[in-house]
Design an enzyme around this catalytic site. Structure first.
Site, PDB file in Angstrom:
ATOM      1  N   HIS A 256    -127.212   6.606 -90.183  1.00  0.00           N
ATOM      2  CA  HIS A 256    -128.035   5.439 -90.511  1.00  0.00           C
ATOM      3  C   HIS A 256    -128.180   4.505 -89.211  1.00  0.00           C
ATOM      4  O   HIS A 256    -127.914   4.585 -88.257  1.00  0.00           O
ATOM      5  CB  HIS A 256    -127.538   4.734 -91.706  1.00  0.00           C
ATOM      6  CG  HIS A 256    -126.071   3.919 -91.186  1.00  0.00           C
ATOM      7  ND1 HIS A 256    -126.018   2.823 -90.106  1.00  0.00           N
ATOM      8  CD2 HIS A 256    -124.643   4.359 -91.342  1.00  0.00           C
ATOM      9  CE1 HIS A 256    -124.787   2.571 -90.133  1.00  0.00           C
ATOM     10  NE2 HIS A 256    -124.044   3.377 -90.768  1.00  0.00           N
TER      11      HIS A 256
ATOM     12  N   CYS B 226    -119.073   5.345 -90.558  1.00  0.00           N
ATOM     13  CA  CYS B 226    -120.383   5.906 -90.558  1.00  0.00           C
ATOM     14  C   CYS B 226    -120.851   6.184 -88.913  1.00  0.00           C
ATOM     15  O   CYS B 226    -120.287   5.521 -88.165  1.00  0.00           O
ATOM     16  CB  CYS B 226    -121.242   5.207 -91.301  1.00  0.00           C
ATOM     17  SG  CYS B 226    -120.928   5.534 -93.103  1.00  0.00           S
TER      18      CYS B 226
END
Length: 214
Positions: A174, A190
């Site tokens: 992301h 992440c």
């Protein structure tokens, strides 16, 4: 972390920083590889929310997007994330790859192994995990129902969701609201990219793309 001067309802960039727990390379360029063009990190037009230019002076140049030699064993179209060196490779043909700098999870928080991109979202909603809410209820509890996409959303303008079979691993590729964190080990798992880079990668990869996190 948000300072005391922030109101409870105010969404602070410091509150939502992945480096203050939200979750979530091998080849080098040779001497003939041109330096990356900084123009690719200008503001992005045509988006529903602002994507501001990146101040590249606060990022090590090696972490800027560039095509590099990559004589690896992975087929073209594969994404390879080197957590230790903080690079993400999108494998091309003829022994090349697009290399992006990334921010990765703190020790013990990163995903490892193979996964598949089974979901892609533009300006995704961010929802803290149940474990995050349990560990830090005051910080994350107010967002238990999700934070819509926007300039203050820590997932940035794009997210690619990693699945192990049909199971959502809860790990993502992301964007970020903290570009200076690229090249560091700061998140809760992440893999974050510069916003311009995740937009670029998003357009390159279809659903079903295989990802190997090493």
């Amino acid at each position: 972390m948000a300072s005391d001067r922030h109101k409870p309802a105010e969404i602070s960039r410091r509150l939502l920083v992945f480096g203050a727990p939200l979750f979530l390379a091998a080849c080098q360029t040779d001497g003939t590889t041109p330096a990356p063009s900084l123009s690719m990190y200008g503001p992005v037009n045509g988006e529903p929310f602002a994507v501001e230019a990146v101040d590249t002076t606060e990022i090590d140049p090696q972490y800027l997007r560039q095509v590099v030699n990559y004589p690896g064993k992975y087929p073209p179209g594969t994404i390879v994330v080197d957590v230790e060196d903080k690079f993400l490779y999108f494998v091309l043909k003829d022994g090349k790859a697009v290399r992006y700098g990334v921010g990765v999870g703190k020790q013990g928080y990163s995903y490892r192994g193979w996964a598949t991109i089974k979901r892609k979202e533009k300006w995704p909603t961010w929802t803290p995990t149940a474990n995050m809410i349990r560990l830090q209820p005051q910080r994350y509890g107010p967002y238990a129902s999700g934070l819509p996409g926007g300039e203050e959303n820590p997932l940035g303008p794009r997210a690619l969701y990693l699945y192990d079979g049909d199971r959502d691993t809860m790990f993502r590729l992301h964007g970020t609201i903290e570009p200076w964190s690229i090249g560091t080990q700061v998140s809760s798992g992440c893999i974050r990219l510069l916003n311009q880079d995740i937009i670029d990668l998003y357009e390159r990869v279809p659903l079903g793309t295989r990802v190997y996190v090493m």
